[in-house]
Design an enzyme around this catalytic site. Sequence first.
Site, mmCIF file in Angstrom:
data_model
loop_
_atom_site.group_PDB
_atom_site.id
_atom_site.type_symbol
_atom_site.label_atom_id
_atom_site.label_comp_id
_atom_site.label_asym_id
_atom_site.label_seq_id
_atom_site.Cartn_x
_atom_site.Cartn_y
_atom_site.Cartn_z
ATOM 1 N N ASN A 9 0.835 -1.159 0.046
ATOM 2 C CA ASN A 9 0.126 -0.072 0.117
ATOM 3 C C ASN A 9 0.909 1.187 0.029
ATOM 4 O OD1 ASN A 9 -1.837 2.078 0.493
ATOM 5 N ND2 ASN A 9 -2.282 1.353 2.560
ATOM 6 N N TRP A 10 0.948 1.998 -1.352
ATOM 7 C CA TRP A 10 1.988 3.083 -1.205
ATOM 8 C C TRP A 10 1.543 4.437 -0.774
ATOM 9 C CZ3 TRP A 10 3.760 2.362 -7.340
ATOM 10 C CH2 TRP A 10 4.107 1.169 -7.297
ATOM 11 N N LYS A 11 0.091 4.550 -0.244
ATOM 12 C CA LYS A 11 -0.655 5.487 0.380
ATOM 13 C C LYS A 11 -0.200 6.533 -0.527
ATOM 14 C CE LYS A 11 0.356 3.414 4.682
ATOM 15 N NZ LYS A 11 0.235 3.565 6.333
ATOM 16 N N HIS A 95 -9.566 1.137 5.145
ATOM 17 C CA HIS A 95 -7.921 1.143 5.862
ATOM 18 C C HIS A 95 -8.273 2.066 6.893
ATOM 19 C CE1 HIS A 95 -4.112 2.394 6.523
ATOM 20 N NE2 HIS A 95 -3.752 1.334 5.992
ATOM 21 N N GLU A 97 -6.559 4.338 8.071
ATOM 22 C CA GLU A 97 -6.467 6.040 7.798
ATOM 23 C C GLU A 97 -7.673 6.340 7.163
ATOM 24 O OE1 GLU A 97 -2.783 5.491 5.754
ATOM 25 O OE2 GLU A 97 -1.851 4.795 7.461
ATOM 26 N N GLU A 165 -5.368 -5.354 10.631
ATOM 27 C CA GLU A 165 -4.476 -4.239 10.742
ATOM 28 C C GLU A 165 -4.708 -3.483 12.013
ATOM 29 O OE1 GLU A 165 -2.274 -3.019 6.711
ATOM 30 O OE2 GLU A 165 -4.146 -1.867 7.263
ATOM 31 N N GLY A 171 2.625 2.133 10.762
ATOM 32 C CA GLY A 171 3.323 3.100 10.652
ATOM 33 C C GLY A 171 4.155 3.435 11.924
ATOM 34 N N SER A 211 3.464 -2.523 10.314
ATOM 35 C CA SER A 211 4.802 -2.583 10.371
ATOM 36 C C SER A 211 5.389 -3.852 9.838
ATOM 37 C CB SER A 211 5.264 -2.382 11.745
ATOM 38 O OG SER A 211 4.816 -0.652 12.000
ATOM 39 N N GLY A 232 2.904 -1.292 4.325
ATOM 40 C CA GLY A 232 2.863 0.224 3.889
ATOM 41 C C GLY A 232 4.225 0.468 3.732
ATOM 42 N N GLY A 233 4.753 1.198 4.876
ATOM 43 C CA GLY A 233 6.266 1.750 4.724
ATOM 44 C C GLY A 233 7.416 0.854 3.741
HETATM 45 C C1 PEP Z 1 -0.659 -0.082 6.052
HETATM 46 O O1 PEP Z 1 -0.674 1.091 5.817
HETATM 47 O O2 PEP Z 1 -1.679 -0.859 5.732
HETATM 48 C C2 PEP Z 1 0.430 -0.596 6.893
HETATM 49 C C3 PEP Z 1 0.465 -1.629 7.243
HETATM 50 O O3 PEP Z 1 1.497 0.438 6.925
HETATM 51 P P1 PEP Z 1 2.946 -0.086 7.723
HETATM 52 O O4 PEP Z 1 3.291 -1.145 7.164
HETATM 53 O O5 PEP Z 1 3.692 1.311 7.335
HETATM 54 O O6 PEP Z 1 2.616 -0.171 9.096
#
Ligand code: PEP
Length: 261
Positions: A9-11, A95, A97, A165, A171, A211, A232-233
């Site tokens: 997920n590049w956000k 999600h 966010e 999640e 994050g 994470s 994500g990251g």
């Molecule tokens: C996400 O945005 O779905 C996520 C899990 O981010 P991260 O891996 O950065 O925690």
Amino acid sequence: MRTPFVVGNWKLNKTISDALALVTELKNQLAAIKGVAVGVAPPFTAIAAVAKRLEGSPIATCAQDCYWEANGAWTGEVSAPLLADAGATWAIVGHSERRQYFGDTNEGVGKKARAAIAAGLGAIVCVGESLAERDGGKTLEVVDAQLAGALGAGLDAGKLVIAYEPVWAIGTGRTATPAQAQEVHAHIRKRLGEKLGAAAAAGIRIQYGGSVKPQNAEALMAEPDIDGALVGGASLEAGDFVAIVKAARGPSALAHAKGLG
Ligand code: PEP
């Protein structure tokens, strides 16, 4: 047997040219990968270019969200049929966010999931508790309410993926332990069984997100009910993402092949 599914997920990151550079690298590095399904979710602006670049590759192009109406006077929204037209084959919905900053509700997430599936996309439905909810012992209650909103009538289980999640792990660099995640994943599968039947529930992939890094991916995905990851990251750079994809294909795929998953 469930094929693990790892999605990046590049956000709100990557211009079209950045997106094409990353996806070209992934396409090359993952050309021969077996035993795991892979997707990337670029920002809306890069979906068409990424999907085109991924033609002939097993890597799926995913959207980070979709609106439930197909078209009309909904300024700023992007519908599932338009995403399919741009080349997406999956949409992430709910999600944390989106829930936290843009007001997505359990009911709205369910409408988005059904709209995605009606348009021929797969739906990745995200659920997960905040730190206060976990500390208050409410994790399973929160996840149940989120699932109840998402799993209404008209849902094709074959097109459904759930992403667990925990919000406190997204994050933050703080990851659920494999045991903490497995407990919630097993609970989600039990609820899926009650709502959609045992056979459907056994086939639905439940990703973990929060994470995920190359260092913790293998242990998480060795758990019997963890079927891949939403990343994500660590998905913004090819090396880390490829390492996570390879970890998903390892012990977890082996466990599933042995009938333990
Ligand atoms: C996400 O945005 O779905 C996520 C899990 O981010 P991260 O891996 O950065 O925690």
